[in-house]
Write an enzyme that holds these catalytic residues in place. Sequence first.
Site, short mmCIF file in Angstrom:
data_model
loop_
_atom_site.label_atom_id
_atom_site.label_comp_id
_atom_site.label_asym_id
_atom_site.label_seq_id
_atom_site.Cartn_x
_atom_site.Cartn_y
_atom_site.Cartn_z
N ARG A 32 -9.91 -11.05 -17.85
CA ARG A 32 -11.34 -10.71 -18.25
C ARG A 32 -11.93 -10.11 -17.19
NH1 ARG A 32 -12.98 -13.75 -22.16
NH2 ARG A 32 -11.19 -14.84 -22.30
N THR A 33 -11.86 -10.71 -16.06
CA THR A 33 -12.73 -10.08 -14.83
C THR A 33 -12.36 -8.71 -14.66
OG1 THR A 33 -12.88 -12.17 -13.97
CG2 THR A 33 -13.45 -10.68 -12.48
N LYS A 52 6.92 -8.91 -1.13
CA LYS A 52 7.83 -8.68 -0.04
C LYS A 52 7.50 -8.90 1.21
CE LYS A 52 9.07 -4.45 -2.60
NZ LYS A 52 8.76 -3.22 -2.42
N ARG A 67 -9.30 -9.46 -6.41
CA ARG A 67 -9.26 -11.07 -6.77
C ARG A 67 -7.96 -11.56 -6.12
NH1 ARG A 67 -11.57 -13.98 -11.01
NH2 ARG A 67 -10.18 -15.89 -11.58
N HIS A 101 -17.10 -16.41 -6.43
CA HIS A 101 -17.09 -15.57 -7.55
C HIS A 101 -18.54 -14.83 -7.95
CE1 HIS A 101 -15.35 -13.47 -10.82
NE2 HIS A 101 -15.14 -14.32 -11.63
#
Lengths: 153, 311
Positions: free
Chosen positions: B51-52, B80, B101, B129
């Site tokens: 969504r974001t 890794k 994010r 956020h």
Amino acid sequence: MTENKTELQVAAIENGTVIDHIPSDKLFKVVSLLGIEKMDNNVTIGFNLESKKLGKKGIIKIAGKFFEEEEINRISLVAPNAHINVIRNYEIVEKKTISIPDKMVGIVKCNNPKCITNNEPMTTIFTLTDREKGILKCHYCEKEQNKNNIEVL
Amino acid sequence: MKNRSLVAIEEYSKEKILYMLEMAKEFEKRPNRKLLDSKIVATLFFEPSTRTRLSFETAANRLGAKVIGFTDPKVTSSSKGETLKDTILMVSNYADVIVMRHYLEGAARYASEIAPVPIVNAGDGANQHPSQTMLDLYSIYKTQGTLENLNIYMVGDLKYGRTVHSLLMAMRHFNPTFHFIAPDELKMPDEYKLFCQKHNIKYFEHREFNENVIADADILYMTRVQRERFTDLMEYERVKNVYILHNDMLCKTKDNLRILHPLPRVNEISYDVDDNPKAYFIQQAQNGLYAREAIICDVLGITLDDVRNDK
Ligand SMILES: [Zn+2]
């Protein structure tokens, strides 16, 4: 004033700083927080000395070294009750107290396992948000933590 | 050069919030621009959030930018063992701005300190956020015509819901009255109540959620009560149906009331609410596009005047 008897369990210094009443189990932490192992000065370290107050204590005598407040405050979280005596010509000329600094860089480990500082090779930064209650805040994850349940790096 | 990153909503002053809302308004009038014609926006999603990501990528595309990035951390080298620092510095070689994010808290703050390009925090764990808060503020501003002196009712999980905490802090500039409606186990934490006291913000706490409690609301901000948040499952069983909004509960509410929800919803707003004109959560998500267009432009140094003068 001259150095008292317990301090004489290790040799007296002419000029420099004596850090006394360090809890024995925190002695080597104090050594590393102050960067003493990297110094060229003449240093005497007493470990597991007898102390009425602490049972066992540590003492550090550093010849020719006078700490800035900022430096000495690095040990505030591990040895808040240590005595700092400034020695000149074998006499104590000043007794300093330790207080928690407003900002701590590279001293405290964040107790939030999901904090970036615990997952990336980097330096922690904490600010003191409440001096009375001893609340520190992680600059990165913003979690507040009490000084009594934090780990010093 | 001053770091223009957006990591946390607290970095915005009252003036800056209002300025950003004005810019979002310009983008709502005309979302498609050429302002970022030669720019590259990187979207680094170390944790998936479709969504974001879609919202940010749409914003970048509508501004004319090109988008690079990844969404699945398993295909990148961070799995890794590459450090975040190396990933950020590598991507900084290619992109003009990084939208990121991350599942770790503080990741965006750290990235903003090491990256030569601005960072936009699209969520760091349970921490911040800010673009969500900006779209919430824009939705409130747009539907009420102001942010000042509003009655804001927050419902559901007020303990863990970071969106309600950020919104609460951002609203401190605008003299709100808060009503916190939650089960005991998910009450608004003390630190936020202390925050209200410190800033002279009025708040009331309720355990009941019914038509009388919400009759005075201008904004009803719904959140989900999740089973896994409860230590006492008996308590969950008792309250799980209490914090669900049904259409008939809106009978006494004011005409200007709008219902917000950070989405996705599960069952906390019943479907019979959807056709009520007071339901606003889908448009709210669309406002995210305008808010994010404004954020991307701002961190790149594009001003409100630039946007207004862009023909
Ligand atoms: Zn932290």
